[in-house]
Design a protein around this motif. Structure first.
Motif, mmCIF file in Angstrom:
data_model
loop_
_atom_site.group_PDB
_atom_site.id
_atom_site.type_symbol
_atom_site.label_atom_id
_atom_site.label_comp_id
_atom_site.label_asym_id
_atom_site.label_seq_id
_atom_site.Cartn_x
_atom_site.Cartn_y
_atom_site.Cartn_z
ATOM 1 N N ARG A 1 -1.390 -14.673 -11.068
ATOM 2 C CA ARG A 1 -0.008 -14.340 -10.730
ATOM 3 C C ARG A 1 0.959 -14.953 -11.743
ATOM 4 N NH1 ARG A 1 2.572 -10.869 -7.432
ATOM 5 N NH2 ARG A 1 0.748 -11.046 -6.136
ATOM 6 N N LYS B 1 -1.308 -9.399 -11.773
ATOM 7 C CA LYS B 1 -0.607 -9.462 -10.489
ATOM 8 C C LYS B 1 -1.314 -8.624 -9.433
ATOM 9 C CE LYS B 1 3.820 -10.828 -12.213
ATOM 10 N NZ LYS B 1 5.245 -10.625 -12.281
ATOM 11 N N LYS B 2 -1.831 -7.479 -9.831
ATOM 12 C CA LYS B 2 -2.585 -6.654 -8.882
ATOM 13 C C LYS B 2 -3.868 -7.353 -8.454
ATOM 14 C CE LYS B 2 -0.898 -2.219 -10.580
ATOM 15 N NZ LYS B 2 -1.261 -0.969 -11.257
ATOM 16 N N GLU C 1 2.111 -6.800 -21.502
ATOM 17 C CA GLU C 1 2.721 -6.287 -20.266
ATOM 18 C C GLU C 1 1.672 -5.671 -19.348
ATOM 19 O OE1 GLU C 1 3.822 -5.167 -23.342
ATOM 20 O OE2 GLU C 1 5.464 -6.609 -23.514
ATOM 21 N N THR D 1 0.619 -7.040 -15.516
ATOM 22 C CA THR D 1 0.641 -6.202 -14.306
ATOM 23 C C THR D 1 -0.738 -6.146 -13.657
ATOM 24 O OG1 THR D 1 0.301 -4.197 -15.617
ATOM 25 C CG2 THR D 1 2.561 -4.790 -15.070
ATOM 26 N N GLN D 2 -1.783 -6.088 -14.464
ATOM 27 C CA GLN D 2 -3.128 -6.088 -13.889
ATOM 28 C C GLN D 2 -3.469 -7.431 -13.263
ATOM 29 O OE1 GLN D 2 -4.952 -3.367 -13.473
ATOM 30 N NE2 GLN D 2 -3.229 -2.319 -14.404
#
Length: 76
Positions: free
Chosen positions: A24, A52-53, A45, A49-50
């Motif tokens: 995270r 965080k998922k 970027e 994002t990956q």
């Protein structure tokens, strides 16, 4: 030996929380992609994002392991 299962699942819950927090924050993303040699094949970027998922999935897994540990603790 009676509470080994509960401790085992608590360890995995803690492991998932630690990795989830680090993903995270955007750290340890090389471990996510299996790339430890600092080759930037993906854009930063996209990696964030990956991460965080993946951290959301790890938090759900830690909740599952925690509930399983509590179930085993009170079952025994």
């Amino acid at each position: 030996m009676k509470y080994f299962g509960s401790l085992f699942f608590l360890f995995f819950a803690l492991f998932c929380v630690i990795f989830g927090v680090q993903f995270r924050r955007g750290k340890w993303l090389e471990a996510l992609s299996g790339n430890t040699f600092k080759d930037n094949r993906f854009s930063p970027e996209f990696a964030i994002t990956q991460g965080k998922k993946t951290s959301n999935i790890l938090f759900l897994a830690s909740l599952f392991f925690l509930l399983l540990a509590i179930y085993l603790f009170y079952r025994v």
